[in-house]
Scaffold this active site. Structure first.
Site, PDB file in Angstrom:
ATOM      1  NE  ARG A  33      21.486 -16.955 -10.838  1.00  0.00           N
ATOM      2  CZ  ARG A  33      22.370 -15.990 -11.104  1.00  0.00           C
ATOM      3  NH1 ARG A  33      22.744 -15.134 -10.167  1.00  0.00           N
ATOM      4  NH2 ARG A  33      22.874 -15.851 -12.329  1.00  0.00           N
TER       5      ARG A  33
ATOM      6  CD  GLU B  73      16.490 -12.179  -8.012  1.00  0.00           C
ATOM      7  OE1 GLU B  73      16.920 -11.715  -9.087  1.00  0.00           O
ATOM      8  OE2 GLU B  73      17.237 -12.651  -7.144  1.00  0.00           O
TER       9      GLU B  73
ATOM     10  CG  HIS C 243      20.175 -10.233  -8.770  1.00  0.00           C
ATOM     11  ND1 HIS C 243      19.609 -11.412  -9.163  1.00  0.00           N
ATOM     12  CD2 HIS C 243      21.507 -10.371  -9.058  1.00  0.00           C
ATOM     13  CE1 HIS C 243      20.533 -12.221  -9.673  1.00  0.00           C
ATOM     14  NE2 HIS C 243      21.703 -11.601  -9.619  1.00  0.00           N
TER      15      HIS C 243
HETATM   16  C1  DGY Z   1      25.374 -13.082 -12.619  1.00  0.00           C
HETATM   17  O1  DGY Z   1      26.157 -12.591 -13.440  1.00  0.00           O
HETATM   18  O2  DGY Z   1      25.064 -14.273 -12.651  1.00  0.00           O
HETATM   19  C2  DGY Z   1      24.821 -12.189 -11.561  1.00  0.00           C
HETATM   20  O3  DGY Z   1      23.829 -12.763 -10.834  1.00  0.00           O
HETATM   21  C3  DGY Z   1      24.378 -10.862 -12.141  1.00  0.00           C
HETATM   22  O4  DGY Z   1      25.492 -10.179 -12.476  1.00  0.00           O
END
Ligand code: DGY
Length: 314
Positions: free
Chosen positions: A233, A262, A281
């Protein structure tokens, strides 16, 4: 008829699947997320919510729901949901671990290799017409990956998948996590990991203890020749501190799939730096994995509404 709300653009066939299973479906159909008001209005009399990481499911939204039984997220991460509050209101939470582990670990390795071997810089050089010298021994020199030290912070499913891949590259793997794990890697304290790693990979979730874990102090403890890789993250990293570290040579480079905001803006100074590889991402973004995430999150939703066992429940 039981009602479910889907607050992001889900694949059409899974919307149909929900309808075929007898649900009334209110589905958002744009890449721009719905407003909080839209979710609050529609969730009022809904039995289930299928959300994604772009929807912030806070107390206000949870309080607007009068008979919600389940929040199912199309993600492994759940930092966008007030989980404790939902649970205090007896709302179950479904998520999608496991099915995205390999795709995410592959992307992390792709980033690691790309930044070490200057793949993106090379691509840009050719496309911009700046490849104007013949082959020489000192041209576009990168960093060897084979035999180097990989430091993994967090040893969950993705951490383990990284260990497997690293073995193929003959790397020594060290890790730090809350507890020691049964894994073919050496547990070390965080300072040792930062001092010894050639590549530091973040494989943690975002929570109050990992928010801005990568700050100036953290970066100062890394080797000057080391790289930071983040596909967890964005808010785990203080981007301002990282930018300064990359500009001043405190570390050699970074590869990032996630950002504090984002989509990240063109004003983000990280974009201007040559020693950074950026992706938008896409850790879990393969056709196969996104289909599995859809299947798991839809099945979690249905099971949650019907009071049955979910595929993955928090
Ligand atoms: C998640 O699943 O948390 C990812 O960041 C996106 O697939």
């Amino acid at each position: 008829m039981q009602k479910v709300v889907v607050s992001f653009r889900l694949f059409k066939e899974w919307i149909e699947f929900l309808k075929d299973n007898g649900f009334e479906v209110i589905a958002w159909d744009s890449s721009v997320p719905p407003s909080k008001e839209w979710i609050k209005e529609n969730i009022k009399d809904a039995d289930g919510l299928l959300c994604s990481l772009v929807n912030r499911i806070d107390r206000e939204i949870i309080d607007a729901a009068e008979r919600l039984k389940v929040i199912s997220t199309f993600s492994v991460g759940f930092d966008h949901i007030d989980v404790n509050y939902a649970k205090s209101k007896k709302i179950r939470i479904g998520y999608t671990p496991e099915v995205l582990t390999d795709a995410t670990a592959d992307l992390i390795f792709a980033l690691l290799l790309a930044v070490a071997r200057r793949v993106v810089e090379g691509d840009k050089l050719i496309r911009s017409g700046r490849w104007n010298q013949p082959w020489t021994p000192d041209f576009m020199i990168g960093t060897e990956v084979n035999g180097k030290v990989l430091g993994i912070i967090g040893m969950g499913r993705i951490g383990r998948a990284l260990v497997k891949r690293a073995k193929g590259f003959n790397m020594r793997v060290i890790y730090n996590s809350r507890t020691k794990k049964e894994v073919e890697a050496e547990f070390v304290d965080l300072d040792t990991l930062l001092r010894e790693s050639d590549f530091v990979v973040l494989a943690v979730d975002l929570n109050p203890t990992t928010y801005h874990m990568v700050n100036r102090d953290f970066l100062n403890k890394m080797k000057r020749s080391a790289f930071l890789i983040n596909a967890s993250r964005g808010k785990v990293v203080d981007e301002k501190a990282l930018t300064e570290a990359l500009q001043s040579g405190t570390i050699r480079g970074a590869a990032l799939d996630v950002f504090e905001e984002e989509p990240t803006s063109l004003d983000n100074p990280l974009i201007k730096l040559e020693n950074v590889v950026l992706t938008p991402h896409i850790g879990s973004a393969t056709f196969e994995t996104r289909q599995k995430m859809a299947e798991v999150s839809v099945k979690n939703l249905i099971a949650g509404v019907r009071g049955e066992k979910m595929v993955f429940e928090l």
